[in-house]
Design an enzyme around this catalytic site. Structure first.
Site, mmCIF file in Angstrom:
data_model
loop_
_atom_site.group_PDB
_atom_site.id
_atom_site.type_symbol
_atom_site.label_atom_id
_atom_site.label_comp_id
_atom_site.label_asym_id
_atom_site.label_seq_id
_atom_site.Cartn_x
_atom_site.Cartn_y
_atom_site.Cartn_z
ATOM 1 N N ASN A 160 6.141 2.985 1.365
ATOM 2 C CA ASN A 160 4.871 2.488 1.892
ATOM 3 C C ASN A 160 5.158 1.395 2.924
ATOM 4 O O ASN A 160 5.810 0.390 2.607
ATOM 5 C CB ASN A 160 4.021 1.941 0.746
ATOM 6 C CG ASN A 160 2.622 1.564 1.191
ATOM 7 O OD1 ASN A 160 2.440 0.940 2.240
ATOM 8 N ND2 ASN A 160 1.616 1.896 0.393
ATOM 9 N N ARG A 166 1.639 -10.952 14.961
ATOM 10 C CA ARG A 166 1.923 -11.473 16.299
ATOM 11 C C ARG A 166 1.162 -10.738 17.398
ATOM 12 O O ARG A 166 1.349 -11.046 18.579
ATOM 13 C CB ARG A 166 3.426 -11.402 16.577
ATOM 14 C CG ARG A 166 4.245 -12.451 15.834
ATOM 15 C CD ARG A 166 3.907 -13.853 16.328
ATOM 16 N NE ARG A 166 4.750 -14.866 15.726
ATOM 17 C CZ ARG A 166 5.862 -15.354 16.266
ATOM 18 N NH1 ARG A 166 6.297 -14.876 17.425
ATOM 19 N NH2 ARG A 166 6.545 -16.292 15.665
ATOM 20 N N HIS A 183 -1.507 2.844 3.933
ATOM 21 C CA HIS A 183 -2.838 2.693 3.341
ATOM 22 C C HIS A 183 -3.693 1.863 4.287
ATOM 23 O O HIS A 183 -3.793 0.650 4.133
ATOM 24 C CB HIS A 183 -2.726 2.025 1.972
ATOM 25 C CG HIS A 183 -4.026 1.886 1.245
ATOM 26 N ND1 HIS A 183 -4.100 1.672 -0.109
ATOM 27 C CD2 HIS A 183 -5.317 1.925 1.671
ATOM 28 C CE1 HIS A 183 -5.356 1.571 -0.488
ATOM 29 N NE2 HIS A 183 -6.116 1.717 0.591
ATOM 30 N N ARG A 229 -6.793 0.079 5.517
ATOM 31 C CA ARG A 229 -8.042 -0.407 4.949
ATOM 32 C C ARG A 229 -9.053 -0.633 6.063
ATOM 33 O O ARG A 229 -8.692 -0.705 7.235
ATOM 34 C CB ARG A 229 -7.790 -1.677 4.145
ATOM 35 C CG ARG A 229 -7.065 -1.398 2.821
ATOM 36 C CD ARG A 229 -6.886 -2.671 1.991
ATOM 37 N NE ARG A 229 -6.556 -2.349 0.621
ATOM 38 C CZ ARG A 229 -5.329 -2.086 0.171
ATOM 39 N NH1 ARG A 229 -4.310 -2.100 1.021
ATOM 40 N NH2 ARG A 229 -5.110 -1.811 -1.099
ATOM 41 N N HIS A 236 -3.339 -4.393 7.988
ATOM 42 C CA HIS A 236 -1.925 -3.999 8.077
ATOM 43 C C HIS A 236 -1.865 -2.626 8.744
ATOM 44 O O HIS A 236 -1.938 -2.555 9.966
ATOM 45 C CB HIS A 236 -1.214 -4.052 6.731
ATOM 46 C CG HIS A 236 -2.064 -3.770 5.534
ATOM 47 N ND1 HIS A 236 -2.715 -2.583 5.342
ATOM 48 C CD2 HIS A 236 -2.353 -4.556 4.454
ATOM 49 C CE1 HIS A 236 -3.369 -2.618 4.193
ATOM 50 N NE2 HIS A 236 -3.173 -3.796 3.629
ATOM 51 N N GLU A 288 -3.075 6.895 2.120
ATOM 52 C CA GLU A 288 -3.915 6.397 1.044
ATOM 53 C C GLU A 288 -5.151 5.723 1.634
ATOM 54 O O GLU A 288 -5.115 5.204 2.746
ATOM 55 C CB GLU A 288 -3.159 5.363 0.203
ATOM 56 C CG GLU A 288 -1.898 5.881 -0.440
ATOM 57 C CD GLU A 288 -1.179 4.817 -1.243
ATOM 58 O OE1 GLU A 288 -0.319 5.194 -2.062
ATOM 59 O OE2 GLU A 288 -1.472 3.618 -1.054
ATOM 60 N N THR A 318 -5.731 -5.809 -2.937
ATOM 61 C CA THR A 318 -4.816 -4.716 -3.242
ATOM 62 C C THR A 318 -5.446 -3.825 -4.298
ATOM 63 O O THR A 318 -6.401 -4.228 -4.968
ATOM 64 C CB THR A 318 -3.453 -5.254 -3.725
ATOM 65 O OG1 THR A 318 -2.526 -4.166 -3.829
ATOM 66 C CG2 THR A 318 -3.572 -5.963 -5.057
ATOM 67 N N HIS A 325 2.546 1.316 -7.527
ATOM 68 C CA HIS A 325 2.034 -0.049 -7.586
ATOM 69 C C HIS A 325 2.922 -0.919 -8.462
ATOM 70 O O HIS A 325 2.996 -0.736 -9.665
ATOM 71 C CB HIS A 325 0.584 -0.134 -8.068
ATOM 72 C CG HIS A 325 -0.125 -1.356 -7.515
ATOM 73 N ND1 HIS A 325 0.032 -2.610 -8.031
ATOM 74 C CD2 HIS A 325 -0.960 -1.492 -6.463
ATOM 75 C CE1 HIS A 325 -0.692 -3.479 -7.336
ATOM 76 N NE2 HIS A 325 -1.290 -2.823 -6.363
ATOM 77 N N ASP A 326 3.607 -1.850 -7.813
ATOM 78 C CA ASP A 326 4.472 -2.836 -8.461
ATOM 79 C C ASP A 326 5.713 -2.230 -9.109
ATOM 80 O O ASP A 326 6.374 -2.905 -9.912
ATOM 81 C CB ASP A 326 3.699 -3.670 -9.482
ATOM 82 C CG ASP A 326 2.668 -4.577 -8.832
ATOM 83 O OD1 ASP A 326 2.844 -4.893 -7.638
ATOM 84 O OD2 ASP A 326 1.699 -4.969 -9.504
ATOM 85 N N GLY A 373 6.148 0.058 -1.745
ATOM 86 C CA GLY A 373 6.099 -0.665 -0.485
ATOM 87 C C GLY A 373 6.459 -2.129 -0.608
ATOM 88 O O GLY A 373 7.470 -2.585 -0.098
#
Length: 241
Positions: free
Chosen positions: A7, A18, A43, A45, A50, A70, A100, A190-191, A213
């Site tokens: 990810n 930047r 993913h 959003r 991001h 995602e 998240t 996830h995690d 990710g």
């Protein structure tokens, strides 16, 4: 072996900070594949803080392994993925401003809505996956609405891993067996990290893909991207031994 999808959201976050194209997300995706990654995930959003919607089409042009997108199925998101036709779309029930992902879909209460969305994806030749918690009724609901796969939300496992790994993984192992009997493909994410990945993959039968990710990009700050991807691949290989 379980496939590793990297990810790149955190890479995109650094790029956006930047206002330039450095690091180049497309170059990083190509490098991840060159270093052994078996898939690329982003993913985007709604606030595009991001990964951005325009990254989807750009990645589709270059990814040679498997592209997984995602996101919450707003109409804007759906138009983007239907136009790009990635290999897989993983639907996530995030609120617009959510930091998240922290829970899965209610596949029973939102069945009609999700059935229509999944039908649109499948009609475009896109494999569908639903981000879910490891609960039998949720998996049964996922089958009823026709999704191809589910992705287990593994945050609770990661949170409890250091305290009692057997108890932490038990709901996922049980739900994985249910998914197999229902004919559902199985992903997870996830995690997950270098510490907890091998045990999870070894204990969860039928796992096909993990999407990682935040931990992977963080590890790359210390170990370098190529070395880090190799470490994650070795952890997955160890799970099968």
């Amino acid at each position: 072996m379980v496939r590793l999808s990297v990810n790149l959201n955190k890479v995109a976050l650094i790029r956006n900070s930047r206002g330039s194209n450095y690091p180049d997300l497309i170059r990083v995706a190509q490098d991840c594949e060159r270093f052994g990654a078996q898939g690329i995930t982003i993913h985007p959003r709604p606030d595009q803080r991001h990964a951005r919607y325009d990254d989807v089409a750009a990645l589709k042009e270059v990814v040679t392994t498997e592209l997984n997108i995602e996101g919450y199925p707003s109409e804007e998101f759906m138009q983007v993925v239907l136009a790009a036709r990635p290999d897989q779309v993983t639907l996530v029930p995030d609120a617009p401003g959510q930091l998240t992902s922290d829970h899965g879909w209610d596949t029973v209460g939102r069945a009609d809505e999700l059935r229509d969305i999944i039908g649109r994806l499948q009609a475009a030749g896109i494999r569908s996956s639903l981000f879910v918690d490891p609960e039998d009724n949720i998996l049964e609901g996922a089958v009823a609405i026709g999704t191809d796969r589910v992705e287990f939300y593994t945050g609770p496992y990661a949170h409890e891993f250091s305290r009692d790994r057997a108890a932490a993984v038990a709901p996922f192992a049980r739900a994985a067996r249910t998914a197999a009997t229902l004919g559902l493909g199985l992903n997870a994410g996830h995690d997950l990290n270098l510490d907890n990945l091998t045990y999870f993959a070894a204990q969860v039968p039928g796992l096909q893909e993990v999407s990682i990710g935040h931990a992977l990009v963080t590890d790359a700050l210390y170990y370098g991207l190529s070395n880090t991807i190799q470490q994650y691949l070795h952890r997955l290989a160890d799970a099968g031994n």
